[in-house]
Scaffold this active site. Structure first.
Site, PDB file in Angstrom:
ATOM      1  N   SER A  24      23.975  16.861  -8.784  1.00 59.94           N
ATOM      2  CA  SER A  24      22.421  16.645  -8.759  1.00 59.94           C
ATOM      3  C   SER A  24      22.004  16.733 -10.352  1.00 59.94           C
ATOM      4  O   SER A  24      20.755  16.692 -10.459  1.00 59.94           O
ATOM      5  CB  SER A  24      21.788  17.741  -7.974  1.00 59.94           C
ATOM      6  OG  SER A  24      22.152  19.253  -8.358  1.00 59.94           O
ATOM      7  N   THR A 156     -20.231   0.043   6.332  1.00 60.90           N
ATOM      8  CA  THR A 156     -19.456   0.510   7.513  1.00 60.90           C
ATOM      9  C   THR A 156     -18.606  -0.650   7.952  1.00 60.90           C
ATOM     10  O   THR A 156     -19.399  -1.773   7.998  1.00 60.90           O
ATOM     11  CB  THR A 156     -20.202   1.487   8.362  1.00 60.90           C
ATOM     12  OG1 THR A 156     -21.373   0.470   9.000  1.00 60.90           O
ATOM     13  CG2 THR A 156     -20.990   2.528   7.911  1.00 60.90           C
ATOM     14  N   HIS A 157     -17.591  -0.463   8.373  1.00 61.96           N
ATOM     15  CA  HIS A 157     -16.784  -1.721   8.851  1.00 61.96           C
ATOM     16  C   HIS A 157     -16.709  -2.803   7.846  1.00 61.96           C
ATOM     17  O   HIS A 157     -16.688  -3.666   8.237  1.00 61.96           O
ATOM     18  CB  HIS A 157     -17.475  -2.172  10.089  1.00 61.96           C
ATOM     19  CG  HIS A 157     -17.782  -1.112  11.010  1.00 61.96           C
ATOM     20  ND1 HIS A 157     -16.692  -0.743  12.147  1.00 61.96           N
ATOM     21  CD2 HIS A 157     -18.781  -0.228  11.387  1.00 61.96           C
ATOM     22  CE1 HIS A 157     -17.317   0.207  12.889  1.00 61.96           C
ATOM     23  NE2 HIS A 157     -18.599   0.360  12.487  1.00 61.96           N
ATOM     24  N   SER A 278      -2.411 -14.392 -15.010  1.00 61.16           N
ATOM     25  CA  SER A 278      -1.454 -14.903 -13.976  1.00 61.16           C
ATOM     26  C   SER A 278      -0.614 -16.156 -14.868  1.00 61.16           C
ATOM     27  O   SER A 278      -1.031 -16.682 -15.817  1.00 61.16           O
ATOM     28  CB  SER A 278      -2.256 -15.904 -12.841  1.00 61.16           C
ATOM     29  OG  SER A 278      -1.341 -16.909 -12.397  1.00 61.16           O
ATOM     30  N   LYS A 284      -7.219 -16.734 -14.032  1.00 58.29           N
ATOM     31  CA  LYS A 284      -6.940 -15.527 -13.202  1.00 58.29           C
ATOM     32  C   LYS A 284      -7.090 -14.159 -14.151  1.00 58.29           C
ATOM     33  O   LYS A 284      -6.565 -14.201 -15.235  1.00 58.29           O
ATOM     34  CB  LYS A 284      -5.877 -15.241 -12.270  1.00 58.29           C
ATOM     35  CG  LYS A 284      -5.524 -16.404 -11.049  1.00 58.29           C
ATOM     36  CD  LYS A 284      -6.527 -15.723 -10.228  1.00 58.29           C
ATOM     37  CE  LYS A 284      -6.169 -14.388  -9.628  1.00 58.29           C
ATOM     38  NZ  LYS A 284      -5.024 -15.073  -8.739  1.00 58.29           N
ATOM     39  N   GLU A 291      -4.413  -2.175  -7.652  1.00 54.78           N
ATOM     40  CA  GLU A 291      -3.743  -2.547  -6.582  1.00 54.78           C
ATOM     41  C   GLU A 291      -2.270  -1.894  -6.631  1.00 54.78           C
ATOM     42  O   GLU A 291      -1.667  -1.364  -5.519  1.00 54.78           O
ATOM     43  CB  GLU A 291      -3.081  -3.914  -6.827  1.00 54.78           C
ATOM     44  CG  GLU A 291      -4.055  -5.190  -6.919  1.00 54.78           C
ATOM     45  CD  GLU A 291      -3.634  -6.391  -7.047  1.00 54.78           C
ATOM     46  OE1 GLU A 291      -2.950  -7.228  -6.405  1.00 54.78           O
ATOM     47  OE2 GLU A 291      -4.128  -6.944  -8.285  1.00 54.78           O
ATOM     48  N   LYS A 326      14.305  17.562  -4.832  1.00 54.25           N
ATOM     49  CA  LYS A 326      13.924  17.519  -6.140  1.00 54.25           C
ATOM     50  C   LYS A 326      13.620  16.054  -6.527  1.00 54.25           C
ATOM     51  O   LYS A 326      12.468  15.988  -7.038  1.00 54.25           O
ATOM     52  CB  LYS A 326      15.157  17.809  -7.116  1.00 54.25           C
ATOM     53  CG  LYS A 326      15.126  19.227  -7.135  1.00 54.25           C
ATOM     54  CD  LYS A 326      16.638  19.905  -7.893  1.00 54.25           C
ATOM     55  CE  LYS A 326      16.816  20.870  -7.258  1.00 54.25           C
ATOM     56  NZ  LYS A 326      17.383  21.014  -5.935  1.00 54.25           N
TER      57      LYS A 326
HETATM   58  N1  ARG Z   1      22.264  22.121  -7.120  1.00 60.47           N
HETATM   59  C1  ARG Z   1      21.879  23.062  -5.768  1.00 60.47           C
HETATM   60  C2  ARG Z   1      20.380  22.532  -5.266  1.00 60.47           C
HETATM   61  O1  ARG Z   1      19.840  22.037  -5.703  1.00 60.47           O
HETATM   62  C3  ARG Z   1      21.895  24.460  -6.381  1.00 60.47           C
HETATM   63  C4  ARG Z   1      22.115  25.597  -5.336  1.00 60.47           C
HETATM   64  C5  ARG Z   1      23.545  25.255  -4.826  1.00 60.47           C
HETATM   65  N2  ARG Z   1      23.959  26.391  -4.043  1.00 60.47           N
HETATM   66  C6  ARG Z   1      25.052  26.249  -3.404  1.00 60.47           C
HETATM   67  N3  ARG Z   1      25.452  27.265  -2.761  1.00 60.47           N
HETATM   68  N4  ARG Z   1      25.754  25.349  -3.439  1.00 60.47           N
HETATM   69  O2  ARG Z   1      20.044  23.122  -4.104  1.00 60.47           O
END
Ligand code: ARG
Length: 484
Positions: A24, A156-157, A278, A284, A291, A326
Site C-alpha cells: 500500500s 419547481t419541476h 470547442s 462555443k 459540468e 485509503k
Molecule cells: N497497511 C496496512 C493497512 O493499511 C497496515 C496495517 C497492517 N496490519 C497487518 N497486520 N497486516 O491497513
C-alpha cells in the site's frame, strides 16, 4: 525479492504479484507525517514509563526526525517490497540504528498504528475541508449581499413557479453548506480519540500510559474498546458521506450554472477563466467547470459506496481489507477540495444579469399565485380562487397572451372582487416578495436578516474550526517537522 519483514516465520520470498497486491506504500506514504508523529509520541511514552531507556528513545526520535526530513525533501526511497508506510519508515530506522530501532514497536501493532495515522490525518483534513466549505459559503454571501431585490422566477419541476430573489436563491445553497461544514466538524469531534494502545486487537501486557500519548497528540479521549478501535473506520465513512452530500449540493448548484449560462436562460456569465471553447465550433464557451463538478459527484459517492462495501461483513477485528480505505478517502479529499476551491473562484467572478432574470418573470404566469392570494385577501376561499385564476391562465394561454397583457376591462369582468390597484400590486414581483414575509421567506427584509444570520453562522463555525485546530496545534511538528 523481499528482505525478511516478518521475521523468522517466513523462509520463502514473497511472490512478486503478491508483493504488488499486498503493498500500500504507493498511496499510504501520504500518511508519513502522521506515522512519524505517532511514533515519536509512542517512543516518548515508552521512555516515560521505563519500557525503553531515555538514550534509546532519544536515538529513535532523532532517527525518525531525520527520516521525516529526508521524506520532506524528496530524498527518501520508498520500497514496494517493504509493503507500507509503516514498514518503510521502520526499516529505514533500522538501517540507521540497527537493533535499537526494534524497540520502537514495543507494545504496538501496525493495526493500532494505522488506525492512529488515519485519525490524525483525517482530524486535520476534516477541518481543512470544513474551512473550504466556509470559504465557498462566504463567496455566495458576497454575491448575495446586494441582490435582495434582484427578482427571478423560482422553479419547481423546472417550470417557472413564483418570483424569488437571487439573494434568497443563493442563500439556499449557503444553508446547505453550513450543514456540510457542521457535519465535517461533527465527524472530527467523534473521531478525536486515541486508538493507540489497542495493540493488534487485544491491548498489550506492557505498562504503557495511553493518556501520555493522547496528551502529546492532542487527543481529548481514548478509544473505549481495543477490538473496535483497530477495526473502526467510521471516521472515513463519515467523511465520505459528508463529502458525498456536500458534492451533491455543489452538483445542484453546478447544474443551475450550466442551465443559467445557456442561451435559453442567460441569467449569468462566467468568467472566461473558468470556461473552455470547442475545437470545432468557434462560437462555443462551455461551462466545463460546473459540468465537471457535477460529474465528480459520482466519483465521490462511488468512494463512499466502495468503502461501505469493503467494510460490510468484516468480522472483528482488523482485516487486511481495511487497507482499501485509503484510496477512496484520499481521492475524495482531493476532489472535494478542488471542487470547492474552483467553484468559489467561479462564483466570485460570475456576473449575474438582473434584466434577463426579470424578463423570465414576464412569461409563464409566474404571478398567478399572487392573484389567487389577492382574492383570498378579499375573502374568496383559496380553492375557489385557485380555480378561477386557473381558468384565467387557460384563457391567456389559448389567446397566446400573458396575465400582464389583460386589459382593465378583462380584469373587471373576470375578477370583479379586485380593484385594478390590487391587481397591479399582485402582478408586481417586488410587492410579491415583500408580502412573503415569514421567517425563511424571500421578502427583502427577511433576506437581509438571513444574510446577517448566515454571516454569523459562518463565523461561528469558523471559530469552531480554529478551536479544534488549537487542540491539535500541539502537533506543530506534524505539519512542518520543526517545532517541538
Ligand atoms: N497497511 C496496512 C493497512 O493499511 C497496515 C496495517 C497492517 N496490519 C497487518 N497486520 N497486516 O491497513
Amino acid at each position: 525479492m523481499t528482505d525478511k519483514l516478518w521475521g523468522g516465520r517466513f523462509t520463502e520470498a514473497t511472490d512478486e504479484l503478491v508483493e504488488r497486491v499486498n503493498a500500500s506504500v504507493i498511496f499510504d506514504q501520504r500518511l508519513y507525517r502522521e506515522d512519524i508523529a505517532g511514533s515519536i509520541a509512542h517512543i516518548r511514552m515508552l521512555a516515560s514509563v521505563g519500557l525503553v531507556t531515555a538514550a534509546d528513545a532519544a536515538a529513535i526520535e532523532g532517527g525518525l526526525r531525520e527520516i521525516r526530513h529526508e521524506i520532506d525533501s524528496g530524498r527518501f526511497v520508498w520500497r514496494i517490497d517493504r509493503e507500507d508506510v509503516h514498514m518503510n519508515i521502520e526499516a529505514a530506522l533500522a538501517e540507521r540504528l540497527g537493533v535499537t530501532a526494534g524497540r520502537l514497536h514495543t507494545a504496538r501493532s501496525r493495526n493500532d498504528q494505522v488506525a492512529l495515522d488515519l485519525r490524525l490525518y483525517l482530524r486535520e483534513a476534516l477541518l481543512d475541508r470544513a474551512s473550504d466549505v466556509l470559504d465557498f459559503a462566504d463567496a455566495l454571501l458576497e454575491q448575495a449581499a446586494d441582490k435582495t431585490h434582484v427578482v427571478l422566477p423560482g422553479y419547481t419541476h423546472l417550470q417557472r413557479a413564483q418570483p424569488v430573489s437571487l439573494a434568497h436563491h443563493l442563500h439556499a445553497y449557503v444553508a446547505m453548506l453550513l450543514r456540510d461544514a457542521t457535519r465535517l466538524l461533527d465527524a472530527h469531534d467523534r473521531a478525536n480519540e486515541l486508538p493507540l494502545g489497542s495493540g493488534a486487537l487485544a491491548g498489550t501486557p506492557h505498562p504503557i500510559d495511553r493518556m501520555h500519548v493522547a496528551a502529546s497528540l492532542g487527543f481529548p479521549r481514548l478509544t473505549a474498546n481495543s477490538l473496535d478501535a483497530v477495526s473502526d473506520r467510521d471516521v472515513a465513512v463519515e467523511f465520505l458521506s459528508a463529502a458525498s452530500l456536500c458534492m451533491n449540493h455543489l452538483s445542484r448548484l453546478s447544474e443551475e450554472l450550466v442551465l443559467w449560462v445557456s442561451q435559453e436562460f442567460r441569467y449569468v456569465t462566467l468568467s472566461d477563466a473558468f470556461c473552455t471553447g470547442s475545437s470545432i465550433m468557434p462560437q462555443k464557451k462551455n461551462p466545463d467547470i460546473p459540468e465537471l463538478v457535477r460529474g465528480k459527484t459520482g466519483r465521490v459517492t462511488g468512494s463512499l459506496v466502495s468503502l461501505l462495501m469493503t467494510l460490510k461483513g468484516l468480522p472483528l477485528a482488523y482485516n487486511k481489507d481495511m487497507q482499501e480505505d485509503k484510496e477512496p478517502v484520499f481521492d475524495a479529499l482531493d476532489t472535494l477540495r478542488d471542487c470547492l476551491v474552483v467553484l468559489t473562484r467561479t462564483m466570485r467572478a460570475a456576473t449575474f444579469h438582473p434584466e434577463q432574470m426579470a424578463s423570465g418573470l414576464r412569461a409563464g404566469f409566474v404571478m398567478a399565485t399572487d392573484i389567487a392570494d389577492a382574492l383570498v385577501q378579499v375573502g374568496v376561499p383559496f380553492r375557489d380562487a385557485h380555480h378561477r385564476v386557473g381558468a384565467l391562465v387557460q384563457k391567456c394561454s389559448a389567446d397566446g397572451t400573458e396575465l400582464e397583457s389583460l386589459s382593465d376591462m378583462d380584469w373587471a369582468t373576470l375578477v370583479p372582487e379586485l380593484t385594478m390597484e390590487q391587481v397591479r400590486k399582485a402582478l408586481d414581483p417586488i410587492v410579491s416578495l415583500q408580502r412573503r414575509n415569514q421567517p425563511g421567506s424571500p421578502a427583502p427584509n427577511r433576506v437581509e436578516e438571513a444574510q446577517v444570520r448566515h454571516l454569523a453562522s459562518v463565523s461561528e463555525i469558523r471559530a469552531r474550526v480554529v478551536a479544534s485546530r488549537a487542540d491539535t496545534e500541539i502537533m506543530g511538528w506534524l505539519r512542518d517537522g520543526s517545532v517541538e
